[in-house]
Design a protein around this motif. Structure first.
Motif, PDB file in Angstrom:
ATOM      1  N   THR A  96       0.830  -1.207   0.000  1.00 36.58           N
ATOM      2  CA  THR A  96       0.000   0.000   0.000  1.00 36.58           C
ATOM      3  C   THR A  96       0.862   1.254   0.000  1.00 36.58           C
ATOM      4  O   THR A  96       0.636   2.186  -0.776  1.00 36.58           O
ATOM      5  CB  THR A  96      -0.926   0.010   1.230  1.00 36.58           C
ATOM      6  N   VAL A  97       1.873   1.271   0.857  1.00 35.34           N
ATOM      7  CA  VAL A  97       2.744   2.438   0.947  1.00 35.34           C
ATOM      8  C   VAL A  97       3.639   2.544  -0.288  1.00 35.34           C
ATOM      9  O   VAL A  97       3.871   3.636  -0.809  1.00 35.34           O
ATOM     10  CB  VAL A  97       3.597   2.381   2.228  1.00 35.34           C
ATOM     11  N   LEU A  98       4.130   1.410  -0.780  1.00 30.83           N
ATOM     12  CA  LEU A  98       4.991   1.429  -1.965  1.00 30.83           C
ATOM     13  C   LEU A  98       4.271   2.001  -3.180  1.00 30.83           C
ATOM     14  O   LEU A  98       4.849   2.765  -3.963  1.00 30.83           O
ATOM     15  CB  LEU A  98       5.482   0.015  -2.282  1.00 30.83           C
ATOM     16  N   GLN A  99       3.000   1.632  -3.342  1.00 26.74           N
ATOM     17  CA  GLN A  99       2.239   2.136  -4.481  1.00 26.74           C
ATOM     18  C   GLN A  99       2.031   3.643  -4.383  1.00 26.74           C
ATOM     19  O   GLN A  99       2.106   4.361  -5.381  1.00 26.74           O
ATOM     20  CB  GLN A  99       0.886   1.415  -4.572  1.00 26.74           C
ATOM     21  N   GLU A 100       1.760   4.138  -3.179  1.00 28.31           N
ATOM     22  CA  GLU A 100       1.651   5.585  -2.975  1.00 28.31           C
ATOM     23  C   GLU A 100       2.994   6.252  -3.279  1.00 28.31           C
ATOM     24  O   GLU A 100       3.067   7.300  -3.921  1.00 28.31           O
ATOM     25  CB  GLU A 100       1.246   5.883  -1.527  1.00 28.31           C
ATOM     26  N   LEU A 101       4.044   5.612  -2.808  1.00 29.67           N
ATOM     27  CA  LEU A 101       5.385   6.170  -2.922  1.00 29.67           C
ATOM     28  C   LEU A 101       5.816   6.316  -4.377  1.00 29.67           C
ATOM     29  O   LEU A 101       6.340   7.356  -4.789  1.00 29.67           O
ATOM     30  CB  LEU A 101       6.355   5.251  -2.175  1.00 29.67           C
TER      31      LEU A 101
END
Length: 309
Positions: A96-101
């Motif tokens: 989830t965080v990687l995709q936002e990042l």
């Protein structure tokens, strides 16, 4: 965490999901926001020709992502390149965080004013390593890093190499030499001088990864005096207020990540214990059935021998 031990499995999982949503929201604010404001409304993104359009029910705005290249890829293409390079599933708390990042770094990467620098690289490496701390496999963690940077058409080896150089340099500095880099010669000093010169001319693209990179330099130098950051920002011609604000958000994000990982670990441990408890009666029944089968076979053999005699 003592209070959490009394929670049910479903409650733990629900809280974990809620925390992950909070982490995602915090990450979104950390990387989407400009250096001077935070978007306070729910934003929906649609990408077109390398730009990004943001809209909400109450207001509309268009943010043009200017690229230094005429054939800059779209965000969708960058994300697709990442997925092609790393095809294994990633646990949702990390993914989830990687995709936002990667979406937000794409927007930084293809701005017209973007220019790679080692402090930016150190900041990203620091964020990535903090995010992926505790990942089940070190090999997969490195593979994800390479796939991520390659998807942005940059060199993952350069990121790691430059980050390591800066870390080694910072460990050898003291409070005075750190902020007086302009009066010294050397590879890292030259990099910092170049940043200061471009920032002084208004030709420097500040980002929150850069702020984290500065924070890491101070950390490795063991600079605990509040005035050191102010002096370093002044030497680099960087707005300290922006750095302070971004570092506060970064620390808050790390805190939420730690909480979410703890809840996830607790949930996984509980589920594992629950499966083991369910498996024990089944194993016991299988053992009893096996013993009964062996006993029956023995009785049949005894009966057969008696019939013979």
């Amino acid at each position: 965490m003592a209070a959490l031990t009394s929670l049910s499995f479903s409650s733990s999982f629900t809280q974990c999901c809620e925390r992950k949503a909070t982490v995602s929201s915090s990450t979104h604010r950390f990387f989407v926001s400009s250096s001077s404001e935070v978007f306070g409304f729910r934003t929906i993104f649609s990408y077109h020709y390398g730009g990004v359009r943001a809209s909400s029910s109450s207001s509309k705005m268009v943010v043009q992502c200017m690229s230094s290249a005429t054939d800059a890829p779209t965000v969708s293409e960058t994300k697709l390149n990442f997925l092609k390079a790393y095809k294994r599933p990633i646990p949702s708390i990390y993914n989830t965080v990687l995709q936002e990042l990667i979406v937000q770094q794409h927007l930084m990467r293809y701005k017209r004013s973007y220019r790679y620098d080692p402090v930016f690289a150190l900041g990203f490496v620091t964020v990535y390593d903090q995010l992926m701390e505790g990942y089940p496999s070190d090999e997969d963690r490195d593979a994800i890093f390479k796939a991520y940077i390659n998807a942005l058409n940059e060199d993952p080896e350069q990121y790691r190499k430059d980050a390591q150089k800066l870390e080694e340099w910072a460990r050898a500095q003291n409070l005075t030499s750190l902020v007086e880099f302009s009066s010294k010669d050397g590879e890292i000093e030259g990099i910092l001088k170049d940043i200061a010169e471009r920032a002084g001319k208004g030709d420097f693209s500040y980002s929150r990864f850069f702020a984290v990179g500065l924070f890491r330099l101070l950390e490795l130098t063991n600079a605990t005096e509040p005035t050191i950051l102010e002096k370093l920002c002044a030497a680099l011609n960087i707005n300290k207020k922006s750095v302070d604000r971004d570092l506060d958000v970064y620390r808050n994000l790390l805190s939420k990540l730690v909480q979410a990982k703890e809840l996830l670990k607790e949930y996984v441990d509980r589920e594992k214990k629950k499966r083991e408890e369910r498996a024990e009666p089944q194993k016991a029944n299988e053992t009893i059935t096996k013993c009964q089968g062996q006993q029956l076979s023995g009785q049949q053999l005894w009966s057969y021998e008696n019939d013979i005699y």
